[in-house]
Write an enzyme that holds these catalytic residues in place. Structure first.
Site, PDB file in Angstrom:
ATOM      1  N   ARG A  46       1.302  -0.998   0.085  1.00 44.37           N
ATOM      2  CA  ARG A  46      -0.067   0.124  -0.201  1.00 44.37           C
ATOM      3  C   ARG A  46       0.971   1.093  -0.352  1.00 44.37           C
ATOM      4  NH1 ARG A  46      -2.725  -0.030   6.276  1.00 44.37           N
ATOM      5  NH2 ARG A  46      -0.194   1.667   6.991  1.00 44.37           N
ATOM      6  N   GLY A  47       0.635   2.184  -0.264  1.00 44.97           N
ATOM      7  CA  GLY A  47       0.901   3.418  -0.532  1.00 44.97           C
ATOM      8  C   GLY A  47       1.726   4.103  -1.088  1.00 44.97           C
ATOM      9  N   ASP A  74       5.662  -7.221   1.192  1.00 46.82           N
ATOM     10  CA  ASP A  74       5.467  -7.251   1.953  1.00 46.82           C
ATOM     11  C   ASP A  74       5.573  -8.137   3.494  1.00 46.82           C
ATOM     12  OD1 ASP A  74       3.712  -5.672   3.645  1.00 46.82           O
ATOM     13  OD2 ASP A  74       3.847  -3.568   2.840  1.00 46.82           O
ATOM     14  N   ASN A 111      11.956   0.242   1.506  1.00 47.01           N
ATOM     15  CA  ASN A 111      10.653   1.392   1.596  1.00 47.01           C
ATOM     16  C   ASN A 111       9.840   1.148   2.978  1.00 47.01           C
ATOM     17  OD1 ASN A 111       8.216   3.067   0.782  1.00 47.01           O
ATOM     18  ND2 ASN A 111       7.467   1.388   1.169  1.00 47.01           N
ATOM     19  N   ALA A 112       9.787  -0.153   3.156  1.00 50.20           N
ATOM     20  CA  ALA A 112       8.859  -0.659   4.088  1.00 50.20           C
ATOM     21  C   ALA A 112       9.625   0.145   5.731  1.00 50.20           C
ATOM     22  CB  ALA A 112       9.315  -2.438   4.416  1.00 50.20           C
ATOM     23  N   LEU A 167       7.024  10.817  23.056  1.00 48.38           N
ATOM     24  CA  LEU A 167       8.254  12.092  23.325  1.00 48.38           C
ATOM     25  C   LEU A 167       9.217  10.790  23.971  1.00 48.38           C
ATOM     26  CD1 LEU A 167       6.613  14.824  25.057  1.00 48.38           C
ATOM     27  CD2 LEU A 167       7.426  14.835  22.861  1.00 48.38           C
ATOM     28  N   ALA A 224      10.536  10.720  26.670  1.00 51.11           N
ATOM     29  CA  ALA A 224      10.850  10.616  28.192  1.00 51.11           C
ATOM     30  C   ALA A 224       9.630  10.329  28.693  1.00 51.11           C
ATOM     31  CB  ALA A 224       9.678  12.419  28.772  1.00 51.11           C
ATOM     32  N   ASN A 249      11.803  16.183  14.628  1.00 46.85           N
ATOM     33  CA  ASN A 249      10.269  16.564  14.939  1.00 46.85           C
ATOM     34  C   ASN A 249       9.626  15.373  16.012  1.00 46.85           C
ATOM     35  OD1 ASN A 249       7.724  16.811  13.677  1.00 46.85           O
ATOM     36  ND2 ASN A 249       7.235  14.796  12.958  1.00 46.85           N
ATOM     37  N   TYR A 273      12.014   7.810  15.484  1.00 48.94           N
ATOM     38  CA  TYR A 273      11.863   7.687  13.987  1.00 48.94           C
ATOM     39  C   TYR A 273      12.927   7.788  12.628  1.00 48.94           C
ATOM     40  CZ  TYR A 273       9.172   7.865   8.813  1.00 48.94           C
ATOM     41  OH  TYR A 273       8.794   8.108   8.156  1.00 48.94           O
TER      42      TYR A 273
HETATM   43  P1  NAI Z   1       2.410   2.732   4.609  1.00 50.22           P
HETATM   44  O1  NAI Z   1       2.069   2.429   6.747  1.00 50.22           O
HETATM   45  O2  NAI Z   1       0.932   3.348   4.312  1.00 50.22           O
HETATM   46  O3  NAI Z   1       3.252   1.496   4.472  1.00 50.22           O
HETATM   47  C1  NAI Z   1       4.486   1.004   4.955  1.00 50.22           C
HETATM   48  C2  NAI Z   1       4.336  -0.106   4.252  1.00 50.22           C
HETATM   49  O4  NAI Z   1       5.868  -1.087   5.002  1.00 50.22           O
HETATM   50  C3  NAI Z   1       2.981  -1.177   5.038  1.00 50.22           C
HETATM   51  O5  NAI Z   1       2.345  -2.180   3.615  1.00 50.22           O
HETATM   52  C4  NAI Z   1       3.491  -2.094   4.986  1.00 50.22           C
HETATM   53  O6  NAI Z   1       2.757  -3.521   5.634  1.00 50.22           O
HETATM   54  C5  NAI Z   1       5.172  -2.191   5.172  1.00 50.22           C
HETATM   55  N1  NAI Z   1       5.501  -3.176   6.369  1.00 50.22           N
HETATM   56  C6  NAI Z   1       5.552  -2.135   7.627  1.00 50.22           C
HETATM   57  N2  NAI Z   1       6.832  -3.256   8.333  1.00 50.22           N
HETATM   58  C7  NAI Z   1       7.302  -4.139   7.073  1.00 50.22           C
HETATM   59  C8  NAI Z   1       8.466  -5.518   7.795  1.00 50.22           C
HETATM   60  N3  NAI Z   1       8.690  -5.252   8.625  1.00 50.22           N
HETATM   61  N4  NAI Z   1       8.170  -5.811   6.670  1.00 50.22           N
HETATM   62  C9  NAI Z   1       7.966  -5.974   5.802  1.00 50.22           C
HETATM   63  N5  NAI Z   1       6.865  -4.909   5.025  1.00 50.22           N
HETATM   64  C10 NAI Z   1       6.669  -4.928   6.753  1.00 50.22           C
HETATM   65  O7  NAI Z   1       3.746   3.821   4.991  1.00 50.22           O
HETATM   66  P2  NAI Z   1       4.132   5.183   3.564  1.00 50.22           P
HETATM   67  O8  NAI Z   1       3.377   6.543   4.685  1.00 50.22           O
HETATM   68  O9  NAI Z   1       3.134   4.562   2.371  1.00 50.22           O
HETATM   69  O10 NAI Z   1       5.305   5.093   3.802  1.00 50.22           O
HETATM   70  C11 NAI Z   1       6.411   4.368   3.420  1.00 50.22           C
HETATM   71  C12 NAI Z   1       7.765   4.157   3.737  1.00 50.22           C
HETATM   72  O11 NAI Z   1       8.068   6.498   3.681  1.00 50.22           O
HETATM   73  C13 NAI Z   1       8.257   4.247   5.004  1.00 50.22           C
HETATM   74  O12 NAI Z   1       9.498   3.771   4.714  1.00 50.22           O
HETATM   75  C14 NAI Z   1       7.830   5.734   5.798  1.00 50.22           C
HETATM   76  O13 NAI Z   1       8.086   6.239   6.970  1.00 50.22           O
HETATM   77  C15 NAI Z   1       8.491   6.896   4.390  1.00 50.22           C
HETATM   78  N6  NAI Z   1       8.199   7.649   4.394  1.00 50.22           N
HETATM   79  C16 NAI Z   1       6.246   8.785   4.824  1.00 50.22           C
HETATM   80  C17 NAI Z   1       6.192   9.373   4.809  1.00 50.22           C
HETATM   81  C18 NAI Z   1       5.053   9.897   4.167  1.00 50.22           C
HETATM   82  O14 NAI Z   1       4.116  11.531   5.016  1.00 50.22           O
HETATM   83  N7  NAI Z   1       3.753   9.149   4.788  1.00 50.22           N
HETATM   84  C19 NAI Z   1       6.825  10.672   5.079  1.00 50.22           C
HETATM   85  C20 NAI Z   1       8.299  10.248   5.621  1.00 50.22           C
HETATM   86  C21 NAI Z   1       8.694   9.066   5.256  1.00 50.22           C
END
Ligand code: NAI
Length: 454
Positions: free
Chosen positions: A219-220, A240, A290-291, A298, A300, A354, A360
């Site tokens: 997703r995402g 995933d 990407n995961a 906080l 604390a 942040n 994070y």
């Molecule tokens: P999301 O939460 O919508 O999707 C993340 C995906 O990673 C999910 O499908 C989840 O099942 C998978 N995932 C989590 N842990 C896993 C594991 N141990 N093994 C395999 N898959 C795993 O997140 P989103 O928003 O799509 O973010 C994607 C990346 O972009 C992340 O690394 C996030 O930190 C980064 N990011 C996102 C931002 C945002 O505004 N949405 C801002 C900055 C960075």
């Protein structure tokens, strides 16, 4: 996940009202569709007195992309983009003529227009005046990007000394910044470190014949990366966790790729990815880490499981996987041996910090350090490692942010809106492509020039 405010200030009665009240009116961004021209109108190429040869190279390249290129500003003209070639500047005075000539065109810049600078990096070995001119471009570009309106952006390409402006990555970055693929990249200066890389035979399919693995693909942003890499010609393995299996299968099927259910923190994750990818597709060229997860608190109030789980998924798994893949590369043919690419997801939190995200931000700062140190390990095969740092992107992750905070977070950048997953995916696809081989160990922000951070 829809930005109602963005819709309201761009439609009907509410548009007029917002104008009257002087409310911020973010413009809808232009996003890439197949067949779009590289820039949304004629391109004006200006240069400082010592950069004529470089400007000629740039102009010829643009003409080769079927763009209408002009070399002098005419006040009645409306430009799609202005390219400032400032590579030869040796004193801040050298910037005046081209910058002031560009100034007169900015009011007429097309919606979603572009300003792109080409310059050289300031270094400690430079004469003071040279360093001042070069670093001056940095300040100029960042400020100009904040002044542009109507979905227009400003970005810079900083080409290392000794590397020509015709280097594949300089040309590739120019095309990326001019095009709507960079819709949410704003106020950024991308370093081109070497002349490595190659221009693609087909700009619409730069990843043809390449096999890519994308983690967190169900997703995402991950799902969008899968779609974008496949659009650009790659065969994609979507990874995933088993709990996300249904979405994962849908994403993989939609691009005729393959799905692999796997928790990336498993000790044998890399081995299983390799087995699957080599058995199904015969090679592995691109890895997109990407995961990622958030567990905000906080410091604390931070419990060990919140700290540890974020570090485990967002950085430790990537480190372990890269180490295993690099070791496999030595002994197994087809593994990252032809101009490989590693692209990791960082975050602006890892740059600016942040509140509530120490865990994070530690993990994402870690990603930025990791790619810098990993890139040299891939250089022998023409490979690179880079990161993309998104700002506020409209996904399920950010939909969980409380409503008021979310509204504010969306407006805190020069484009006054959140980005879309595809904006991040386009930056990943650019860094994964052959033309980005000279971009080494860098972090490219996709944040609409977020107010916080570098
Ligand atoms: P999301 O939460 O919508 O999707 C993340 C995906 O990673 C999910 O499908 C989840 O099942 C998978 N995932 C989590 N842990 C896993 C594991 N141990 N093994 C395999 N898959 C795993 O997140 P989103 O928003 O799509 O973010 C994607 C990346 O972009 C992340 O690394 C996030 O930190 C980064 N990011 C996102 C931002 C945002 O505004 N949405 C801002 C900055 C960075």
């Amino acid at each position: 996940m829809t930005d109602t405010y963005l819709t309201l200030v761009n439609t009907g009665v509410t548009k007029a009202l917002a104008k009257k009240l002087g409310l911020p009116r973010p413009a809808p961004l232009r996003r890439y569709r197949a067949g779009d021209p590289v820039a949304p109108g004629p391109v004006l190429v200006l240069h400082d007195a010592a950069s004529t040869a470089d400007a000629d190279v740039v102009a010829e390249t643009l003409v080769g992309w079927d763009l209408d290129v002009r070399r002098h500003a005419a006040s009645a003209d409306r430009y799609g983009a202005v390219v400032l070639v400032l590579t030869g500047a040796t004193h801040p005075d050298d910037l005046s003529a081209p910058v002031l000539e560009a100034a007169g065109t900015l009011r007429g810049l097309a919606p979603a227009g572009r300003v792109v600078t080409l310059s050289r990096p300031a270094s400690d070995g430079d004469a003071p005046a040279v360093a001042a001119a070069r670093q001056g471009v940095d300040g100029l570009l960042r400020s100009l990007a904040k002044e542009l309106r109507g979905g227009a952006t400003g970005n810079g390409i900083v080409v290392a000394d000794g590397v020509g402006v015709d280097a594949p990555s300089a040309i590739g970055a120019l095309r990326f910044f001019l095009s709507s693929r960079s819709a949410f990249v704003d106020g950024q200066l991308l370093g081109v470190d070497s002349a490595a890389g190659a221009l693609p035979g087909d700009w619409d399919a730069p990843l043809a014949g390449r096999v890519a693995v994308v983690t967190g693909a169900a997703r995402g942003i991950g799902a969008s990366i899968v779609a974008t890499l496949a659009r650009d010609g790659a065969t994609v393995v979507a990874v995933d966790v088993p709990a996300a299996g249904e979405g994962l299968a849908r994403v993989a099927n939609s691009v005729r790729g393959s799905a692999l259910q796997l928790d990336i923190t498993a000790p044998d994750a890399a081995e299983r990815i390799l087995e699957h990818t080599l058995a199904r597709h015969g090679r592995l060229d691109v890895v997109v880490h990407n995961a990622g997860i958030t567990r905000d608190k906080l410091l604390a109030n931070m419990k060990p499981d919140r700290w540890d789980s974020v570090l485990a998924v967002n950085i430790a798994a990537q480190l372990r996987m890269n180490e295993a893949l690099l070791a496999a590369r030595e002994v197994r043919p087809g593994v990252l041996d032809d101009a490989p690419r590693i692209v990791s997801l960082a975050s602006t939190s890892g740059i600016a910090g942040n509140r509530g995200q120490t865990n994070y931000a530690a993990s994402k700062g870690g990603v930025i350090g990791m790619v810098r140190a990993t890139a040299p390990l891939l250089a022998d095969g023409g490979g690179t490692a880079n990161a993309v740092a998104p700002g506020f992107i409209e996904t399920e992750m950010t939909a969980r942010i409380p409503a008021v905070t979310r509204q504010v977070a969306r407006r805190l950048n020069s484009l006054q809106q959140g980005g879309l997953p595809v904006d991040v995916a386009e930056a990943v696809a650019f860094l994964a492509a052959p033309q980005a081989g000279g971009v080494v160990g860098r972090t490219l922000r996709v944040c609409g020039q977020n107010m916080v951070g570098a």
